[in-house]
Design an enzyme around this catalytic site. Structure first.
Site, PDB file in Angstrom:
ATOM      1  N   ILE A  59      -4.576  10.727  11.558  1.00 25.27           N
ATOM      2  CA  ILE A  59      -3.527  11.221  10.673  1.00 25.27           C
ATOM      3  C   ILE A  59      -4.174  11.806   9.419  1.00 25.27           C
ATOM      4  O   ILE A  59      -5.153  11.268   8.907  1.00 25.27           O
ATOM      5  CB  ILE A  59      -2.555  10.081  10.276  1.00 25.27           C
ATOM      6  CG1 ILE A  59      -2.052   9.340  11.521  1.00 25.27           C
ATOM      7  CG2 ILE A  59      -1.401  10.635   9.442  1.00 25.27           C
ATOM      8  CD1 ILE A  59      -1.252  10.164  12.491  1.00 25.27           C
ATOM      9  N   GLY A  75       0.827  -1.199   0.000  1.00 30.79           N
ATOM     10  CA  GLY A  75       0.000   0.000   0.000  1.00 30.79           C
ATOM     11  C   GLY A  75       0.861   1.248   0.000  1.00 30.79           C
ATOM     12  O   GLY A  75       0.539   2.236   0.664  1.00 30.79           O
ATOM     13  N   ASN A 130       1.469  -2.151   5.332  1.00 29.52           N
ATOM     14  CA  ASN A 130       0.674  -0.941   5.498  1.00 29.52           C
ATOM     15  C   ASN A 130      -0.679  -0.988   4.795  1.00 29.52           C
ATOM     16  O   ASN A 130      -1.582  -0.230   5.138  1.00 29.52           O
ATOM     17  CB  ASN A 130       1.478   0.256   4.966  1.00 29.52           C
ATOM     18  CG  ASN A 130       0.627   1.491   4.797  1.00 29.52           C
ATOM     19  OD1 ASN A 130       0.249   2.156   5.760  1.00 29.52           O
ATOM     20  ND2 ASN A 130       0.290   1.814   3.550  1.00 29.52           N
ATOM     21  N   ALA A 154     -11.209  -4.877  14.606  1.00 23.67           N
ATOM     22  CA  ALA A 154     -10.849  -6.284  14.761  1.00 23.67           C
ATOM     23  C   ALA A 154      -9.599  -6.621  13.956  1.00 23.67           C
ATOM     24  O   ALA A 154      -8.703  -7.337  14.429  1.00 23.67           O
ATOM     25  CB  ALA A 154     -12.011  -7.172  14.318  1.00 23.67           C
ATOM     26  N   ALA A 155      -9.530  -6.110  12.724  1.00 29.12           N
ATOM     27  CA  ALA A 155      -8.361  -6.365  11.887  1.00 29.12           C
ATOM     28  C   ALA A 155      -7.105  -5.765  12.494  1.00 29.12           C
ATOM     29  O   ALA A 155      -6.049  -6.413  12.557  1.00 29.12           O
ATOM     30  CB  ALA A 155      -8.595  -5.805  10.484  1.00 29.12           C
ATOM     31  N   LYS A 156      -7.204  -4.535  12.962  1.00 28.57           N
ATOM     32  CA  LYS A 156      -6.032  -3.862  13.508  1.00 28.57           C
ATOM     33  C   LYS A 156      -5.612  -4.459  14.854  1.00 28.57           C
ATOM     34  O   LYS A 156      -4.423  -4.485  15.182  1.00 28.57           O
ATOM     35  CB  LYS A 156      -6.313  -2.363  13.645  1.00 28.57           C
ATOM     36  CG  LYS A 156      -6.496  -1.649  12.310  1.00 28.57           C
ATOM     37  CD  LYS A 156      -5.271  -1.784  11.420  1.00 28.57           C
ATOM     38  CE  LYS A 156      -5.368  -0.945  10.158  1.00 28.57           C
ATOM     39  NZ  LYS A 156      -4.164  -1.041   9.305  1.00 28.57           N
ATOM     40  N   TYR A 190     -12.736  -2.933  11.084  1.00 25.02           N
ATOM     41  CA  TYR A 190     -11.422  -2.294  11.073  1.00 25.02           C
ATOM     42  C   TYR A 190     -10.701  -2.492  12.410  1.00 25.02           C
ATOM     43  O   TYR A 190      -9.514  -2.830  12.448  1.00 25.02           O
ATOM     44  CB  TYR A 190     -11.596  -0.809  10.765  1.00 25.02           C
ATOM     45  CG  TYR A 190     -10.319  -0.059  10.487  1.00 25.02           C
ATOM     46  CD1 TYR A 190      -9.652  -0.209   9.273  1.00 25.02           C
ATOM     47  CD2 TYR A 190      -9.801   0.838  11.417  1.00 25.02           C
ATOM     48  CE1 TYR A 190      -8.495   0.501   9.002  1.00 25.02           C
ATOM     49  CE2 TYR A 190      -8.649   1.559  11.155  1.00 25.02           C
ATOM     50  CZ  TYR A 190      -7.993   1.390   9.946  1.00 25.02           C
ATOM     51  OH  TYR A 190      -6.843   2.097   9.684  1.00 25.02           O
TER      52      TYR A 190
END
Length: 241
Positions: free
Chosen positions: A186, A10, A88, A155-157, A153
């Site tokens: 960010i 990415g 990333n 859960a993935a992180k 998101y």
């Protein structure tokens, strides 16, 4: 002195491109990955090359295990090695949990979490033979504390954090370090629609972060932190305090 080779998934824009440029400034040849046509990423490649290093682009879907295997093999053939891996790649498909579709759940898990397994699985085979390497996984502050409307998101992180800590234990004896960063708010395309004035009062530094804030920390973990592994560094301006 032989340059190190860094792969940033990415890496064509946002945090990924900032990481690629920062690693290039440190003297690494850089491979970036994405899903856009190569013509659309020439500006990104030129920014990396402007640091006096080589830059390469590999177009493939990191959530595809076989595609990751084939492309990592091609990278090794072209560059001879991969010293640094920055996982990333990521997407968001937000929504309240009770309304979240299986597709929204699977899409985000596949791109954000399964991709880390896929690419790391193939890259670490070469790192183990070399008995050296550094992996930096880009998690998120919501993977540590959760966030309403981002069950997939978060859960993935969070999964990335667990994987980071486990791999640091499995690969430490081969001199392969595995760390993670957990960015807060960010300034990227993902956060472009947020109302900064409503968020900054909760941030100690009273501003949103820049992609370079993340990239500099990634560079430190990737290249300079020789005795740091299994750590998750929160880059959130004090939001979580």
């Amino acid at each position: 002195m032989e340059r190190k080779v860094a792969l940033v998934t990415g890496g064509t824009k946002g945090i990924g491109l900032a990481c690629a440029i920062e690693l290039a400034k440190a003297g690494c040849d850089v491979i970036i990955n994405g899903r856009s046509e190569e013509a659309k990423v020439q500006d990104a490649l030129n920014e990396i090359k402007a640091q006096g290093v080589n830059a390469y682009y590999y177009r493939f879907d990191v959530s595809d295990f076989k595609a990751a295997e084939e492309n990592v093999a091609k990278m090794i053939e072209q560059c001879g090695k991969i010293d640094v891996l920055v996982n990333n790649a990521g997407i968001t498909q937000d929504g309240l949990f009770v309304r979240m579709t299986p597709e929204q759940w699977s899409n985000v898990i596949n791109v954000n979490l399964n991709s880390v397994f896929n690419v790391s699985h193939h890259v670490t085979k070469y790192m183990m033979k070399a008995r050296t390497g550094s992996i930096v996984n880009v998690s998120s502050i919501v993977g540590v504390y959760g966030n309403a409307g981002q069950a997939n998101y978060s859960a993935a992180k969070a999964g990335i954090i667990g994987l980071t800590k486990t791999l640091s234990k499995e690969f430490g004896s081969r001199n392969i370090r595995v760390n993670a960063v957990a960015p807060g708010f960010i300034k990227t395309q993902m956060t472009a629609g947020l109302d900064a004035e409503k968020i900054t009062p909760f941030i100690s530094l009273k501003r949103l972060g820049e992609v370079t804030d993340v990239a500099k920390t990634v560079k430190f973990l990737a290249l300079d932190a020789d005795y740091v592994t299994g750590q998750v560094i929160e880059i959130d301006g004090g939001l979580s305090i």
